[in-house]
Design a protein around this motif. Structure first.
Motif, mmCIF file in Angstrom:
data_model
loop_
_atom_site.group_PDB
_atom_site.id
_atom_site.type_symbol
_atom_site.label_atom_id
_atom_site.label_comp_id
_atom_site.label_asym_id
_atom_site.label_seq_id
_atom_site.Cartn_x
_atom_site.Cartn_y
_atom_site.Cartn_z
ATOM 1 N N VAL A 16 -0.727 -15.682 7.011
ATOM 2 C CA VAL A 16 0.162 -14.522 6.931
ATOM 3 C C VAL A 16 -0.724 -13.298 7.122
ATOM 4 O O VAL A 16 -1.719 -13.138 6.424
ATOM 5 C CB VAL A 16 0.880 -14.435 5.559
ATOM 6 N N LYS A 17 -0.370 -12.452 8.077
ATOM 7 C CA LYS A 17 -1.124 -11.219 8.333
ATOM 8 C C LYS A 17 -0.157 -10.049 8.188
ATOM 9 O O LYS A 17 0.932 -10.069 8.745
ATOM 10 C CB LYS A 17 -1.717 -11.227 9.736
ATOM 11 N N ILE A 18 -0.580 -9.031 7.442
ATOM 12 C CA ILE A 18 0.275 -7.889 7.159
ATOM 13 C C ILE A 18 -0.373 -6.624 7.710
ATOM 14 O O ILE A 18 -1.576 -6.409 7.540
ATOM 15 C CB ILE A 18 0.474 -7.728 5.642
ATOM 16 N N LEU A 19 0.418 -5.788 8.323
ATOM 17 C CA LEU A 19 -0.052 -4.505 8.836
ATOM 18 C C LEU A 19 0.547 -3.405 7.964
ATOM 19 O O LEU A 19 1.753 -3.379 7.745
ATOM 20 C CB LEU A 19 0.384 -4.312 10.284
ATOM 21 N N ILE A 20 -0.306 -2.501 7.472
ATOM 22 C CA ILE A 20 0.161 -1.404 6.637
ATOM 23 C C ILE A 20 -0.373 -0.084 7.176
ATOM 24 O O ILE A 20 -1.380 -0.060 7.883
ATOM 25 C CB ILE A 20 -0.268 -1.574 5.158
ATOM 26 N N ASN A 21 0.311 1.008 6.820
ATOM 27 C CA ASN A 21 -0.190 2.320 7.208
ATOM 28 C C ASN A 21 -1.038 2.906 6.079
ATOM 29 O O ASN A 21 -1.287 2.229 5.078
ATOM 30 C CB ASN A 21 0.953 3.251 7.625
ATOM 31 N N GLN A 22 -1.457 4.139 6.213
ATOM 32 C CA GLN A 22 -2.338 4.750 5.221
ATOM 33 C C GLN A 22 -1.668 4.941 3.868
ATOM 34 O O GLN A 22 -2.338 5.070 2.857
ATOM 35 C CB GLN A 22 -2.874 6.083 5.736
ATOM 36 N N LYS A 23 -0.339 4.961 3.842
ATOM 37 C CA LYS A 23 0.396 5.118 2.579
ATOM 38 C C LYS A 23 0.754 3.777 1.954
ATOM 39 O O LYS A 23 1.559 3.719 1.047
ATOM 40 C CB LYS A 23 1.658 5.940 2.817
ATOM 41 N N LYS A 24 0.177 2.703 2.474
ATOM 42 C CA LYS A 24 0.406 1.338 1.982
ATOM 43 C C LYS A 24 1.825 0.842 2.268
ATOM 44 O O LYS A 24 2.296 -0.094 1.649
ATOM 45 C CB LYS A 24 0.098 1.190 0.486
ATOM 46 N N LYS A 25 2.508 1.470 3.221
ATOM 47 C CA LYS A 25 3.828 1.008 3.639
ATOM 48 C C LYS A 25 3.627 -0.106 4.666
ATOM 49 O O LYS A 25 2.753 -0.030 5.529
ATOM 50 C CB LYS A 25 4.642 2.131 4.282
ATOM 51 N N ILE A 26 4.457 -1.101 4.577
ATOM 52 C CA ILE A 26 4.371 -2.246 5.486
ATOM 53 C C ILE A 26 4.985 -1.850 6.824
ATOM 54 O O ILE A 26 6.128 -1.402 6.879
ATOM 55 C CB ILE A 26 5.115 -3.452 4.883
ATOM 56 N N ILE A 27 4.232 -2.017 7.905
ATOM 57 C CA ILE A 27 4.725 -1.671 9.237
ATOM 58 C C ILE A 27 4.812 -2.879 10.170
ATOM 59 O O ILE A 27 5.345 -2.773 11.265
ATOM 60 C CB ILE A 27 3.890 -0.549 9.875
ATOM 61 N N GLY A 28 4.316 -4.027 9.722
ATOM 62 C CA GLY A 28 4.400 -5.230 10.541
ATOM 63 C C GLY A 28 3.881 -6.439 9.790
ATOM 64 O O GLY A 28 3.177 -6.300 8.790
ATOM 65 N N ALA A 29 4.259 -7.609 10.270
ATOM 66 C CA ALA A 29 3.787 -8.857 9.666
ATOM 67 C C ALA A 29 3.814 -9.963 10.707
ATOM 68 O O ALA A 29 4.687 -9.979 11.579
ATOM 69 C CB ALA A 29 4.654 -9.238 8.469
ATOM 70 N N TRP A 43 9.593 -9.983 5.025
ATOM 71 C CA TRP A 43 8.844 -8.892 5.630
ATOM 72 C C TRP A 43 9.753 -7.984 6.446
ATOM 73 O O TRP A 43 9.545 -6.768 6.486
ATOM 74 C CB TRP A 43 7.694 -9.449 6.459
ATOM 75 N N GLN A 44 10.773 -8.546 7.090
ATOM 76 C CA GLN A 44 11.751 -7.719 7.805
ATOM 77 C C GLN A 44 12.446 -6.761 6.836
ATOM 78 O O GLN A 44 12.617 -5.583 7.130
ATOM 79 C CB GLN A 44 12.797 -8.597 8.494
ATOM 80 N N LEU A 45 12.834 -7.279 5.685
ATOM 81 C CA LEU A 45 13.479 -6.458 4.665
ATOM 82 C C LEU A 45 12.525 -5.389 4.147
ATOM 83 O O LEU A 45 12.898 -4.216 3.997
ATOM 84 C CB LEU A 45 13.971 -7.333 3.515
ATOM 85 N N ALA A 46 11.302 -5.766 3.870
ATOM 86 C CA ALA A 46 10.306 -4.819 3.356
ATOM 87 C C ALA A 46 10.086 -3.671 4.336
ATOM 88 O O ALA A 46 9.985 -2.511 3.926
ATOM 89 C CB ALA A 46 8.997 -5.548 3.066
ATOM 90 N N ILE A 47 10.029 -3.989 5.615
ATOM 91 C CA ILE A 47 9.823 -2.951 6.627
ATOM 92 C C ILE A 47 11.053 -2.054 6.720
ATOM 93 O O ILE A 47 10.941 -0.826 6.724
ATOM 94 C CB ILE A 47 9.483 -3.584 7.997
ATOM 95 N N LEU A 53 3.189 -2.297 -0.017
ATOM 96 C CA LEU A 53 2.563 -3.605 -0.142
ATOM 97 C C LEU A 53 2.568 -4.072 -1.595
ATOM 98 O O LEU A 53 2.747 -5.252 -1.885
ATOM 99 C CB LEU A 53 1.133 -3.546 0.405
ATOM 100 N N SER A 54 2.414 -3.151 -2.513
ATOM 101 C CA SER A 54 2.422 -3.511 -3.938
ATOM 102 C C SER A 54 3.763 -4.089 -4.378
ATOM 103 O O SER A 54 3.821 -4.889 -5.307
ATOM 104 C CB SER A 54 2.058 -2.304 -4.800
#
Length: 100
Positions: A16-29, A43-47, A53-54
């Motif tokens: 599982v690989k997660i992409l986050i931005n500088q604010k720790k928001k999930i932008i991809g998986a 992950w679709q829901l989280a985005i 990420l927390s």
């Protein structure tokens, strides 16, 4: 990390690989694993809800499920910030944790 459900079903290849931005928001998986189609919905829901990420790292998962791999992946981001060297060594031995 080790996933007990994957071990029980002898399907231990994947990640599982997660992409986050500088604010720790999930932008991809990305998920490459057995049951990836079932696991990606979280992950679709989280985005779509702009979750951090927390939020995933602190979630409770049914045991044992393949979905626990998502929580483990999210939690590994925080490992270097939370654990001292002795705990990191234990995580590496028990869970295969290698840090970021």
């Amino acid at each position: 990390g080790k996933n007990d459900r994957a071990l029980a079903e002898s399907e231990t290849t994947g990640f599982v690989k997660i992409l986050i931005n500088q604010k720790k928001k999930i932008i991809g998986a990305h998920i490459v694993a057995p049951r990836a189609g079932e696991m990606i919905r979280e992950w679709q829901l989280a985005i779509s809800k702009k979750m951090k990420l927390s939020d995933i790292a602190q979630s409770t998962y049914i045991y044992p499920t393949f979905g626990e791999a998502s929580k483990w992946a999210a939690s590994t981001y925080f490992g270097p910030k939370l654990f001292n060297p002795k705990v990191k060594k234990w995580l590496a031995r028990v869970w295969g944790y290698r840090g970021r």
